[in-house]
Design an enzyme around this catalytic site. Sequence first.
Site, PDB file in Angstrom:
ATOM      1  N   LYS A 176       0.811  -1.213   0.000  1.00 37.11           N
ATOM      2  CA  LYS A 176       0.000   0.000   0.000  1.00 37.11           C
ATOM      3  C   LYS A 176       0.847   1.266   0.000  1.00 37.11           C
ATOM      4  O   LYS A 176       0.336   2.350  -0.284  1.00 37.11           O
ATOM      5  CB  LYS A 176      -0.973  -0.027   1.167  1.00 37.11           C
TER       6      LYS A 176
HETATM    7  C1  LIG Z   1      -4.582  -4.464   1.760  1.00 35.60           C
HETATM    8  C2  LIG Z   1      -3.872  -5.742   1.739  1.00 35.60           C
HETATM    9  C3  LIG Z   1      -4.318  -6.805   0.924  1.00 35.60           C
HETATM   10  C4  LIG Z   1      -5.582  -6.711   0.117  1.00 35.60           C
HETATM   11  O1  LIG Z   1      -5.456  -5.820  -0.954  1.00 35.60           O
HETATM   12  P1  LIG Z   1      -6.753  -5.262  -1.707  1.00 35.60           P
HETATM   13  O2  LIG Z   1      -6.211  -4.283  -2.680  1.00 35.60           O
HETATM   14  O3  LIG Z   1      -7.608  -4.609  -0.654  1.00 35.60           O
HETATM   15  O4  LIG Z   1      -7.432  -6.413  -2.320  1.00 35.60           O
HETATM   16  C5  LIG Z   1      -3.549  -7.949   0.891  1.00 35.60           C
HETATM   17  N1  LIG Z   1      -2.442  -8.083   1.636  1.00 35.60           N
HETATM   18  C6  LIG Z   1      -1.993  -7.093   2.439  1.00 35.60           C
HETATM   19  C7  LIG Z   1      -0.772  -7.315   3.251  1.00 35.60           C
HETATM   20  C8  LIG Z   1      -2.687  -5.893   2.511  1.00 35.60           C
HETATM   21  O5  LIG Z   1      -2.233  -4.929   3.302  1.00 35.60           O
END
Ligand SMILES: *Cc1c(COP(=O)(O)O)cnc(C)c1O
Length: 446
Positions: A107
């Site tokens: 993210k």
């Molecule tokens: C947010 C997150 C996900 C899921 O991603 P999305 O884009 O919401 O589907 C998977 N793994 C981790 C470690 C995350 O932080």
Amino acid sequence: MQFYSTNNPTEWVDLREAIFKGLPDDNGLYMPTVIPKLKSDFIKNLKQHSFQSLAYEISKRILQGALPDADLKRIVDSAMDFPAPTVQLDENTHILELFHGPTLAFKDFGARFMAKLMAHFNQAEERELVILVATSGDTGGAVAAGFLDTPGIQVVILYPSGKVSPLQEQQLTTLGKNITALEVNGTFDDCQALVKKAFLDRELTQHIRLGSANSINIARLIPQMFYYFEAYKQVANRADENEGIVFTVPSGNLGNLTAGVLAKKMGLPVHRFVSAMNRNNVFAEYLENGDYEPRPSVRTLSNAMDVGNPSNFVRMEALHKIWQKMKVGVAGFSFDDATTEAAVKEVYEKYNYVIDPHGAVGYLAWRAYQHRSKQGSSRKTLKGIILETAHPSKFLPDMERILKKNVEVPEKLAILANRKKVATQMGATYEPFKNFLLEKYAELVV
Ligand SMILES: *Cc1c(COP(=O)(O)O)cnc(C)c1O
């Protein structure tokens, strides 16, 4: 470049408005009206580009002059200032490590790009912007780090009490300055509902300029395309140009997956996406039978994927139009915690690689997909890239319990341990949340 709302395809806004509003008034989500194709030469010659350089070329193509090239270049260079390396597990299996950013999760890509883009467009604004973020774990930390010390921008993070890991909580609650943490007595879906309600509350939005930074913000999805190209650049050879590569995406709100589909629409040779889920498998069931039935999330080991009503589902619908097409483009698999734990062990024992629980769900889904396609046809074996979405040390107690060994904690996380947690407790009802915002940002209220 223009964006439409998934609830009203005829009403368009520009990039600036799509970013600052986050969510259209009609409660849909913004999508680009045009997804331009990259030149096939660009794809063929990806190896000539650094990560930052390909990110700049792709963003220039999709944003189509929404901001001056020089500004875009500066934003891309400063947001994508860490690598996205691949690691090979076996002949056809590669891991894409998306955890080399400041908060050690994928993210960071979206959050940093969005923060810098918002700061760019915010220069012309007189009113402070208050960004609301609901997080199931990693979003909040990444967004907070992305916006820390940005002039003219405040950030409020809502997280479900007791449902994020201790390290995640430290990342959310120890920054201070323009970052405020709210510890909500409820689930992630409750946090998300509070934020959605605030955006639709005209009385509130008249007083405070609100912005969104969840994966619902289109600015988050654009940079998440870049690393699909980067990974392809690293592992594909000429033969893969025709067949394409299989990307396995650990899925929660489906933002990462949606970004992958956008990358494919821009011309990246993708054979298929594999969406990997834990027991929160509403999307897998939809792929199976065409019925989309959201339900409350349940808690699992891979807690950043504990989502009962994935917000980007409507974007996936917009990109595929009909269920049959989505079923062709995406295969879905889900696994319980016991199986996930066994996969963490297996990956360590077989490949000497420490994979986190989210990546482990991805590993299982890729293996299941390989197994299924072997049974289905004799076509040549496809190459797969599994997105490793977070560094294993973010889930330290679980990792050490499962592997029965110490897991190394990178310096970036280790220093958090000595910082003091500051968070305001909050119920899951709307009025107290609204009043908190009005009081806290009283000096901004007009
Ligand atoms: C947010 C997150 C996900 C899921 O991603 P999305 O884009 O919401 O589907 C998977 N793994 C981790 C470690 C995350 O932080």
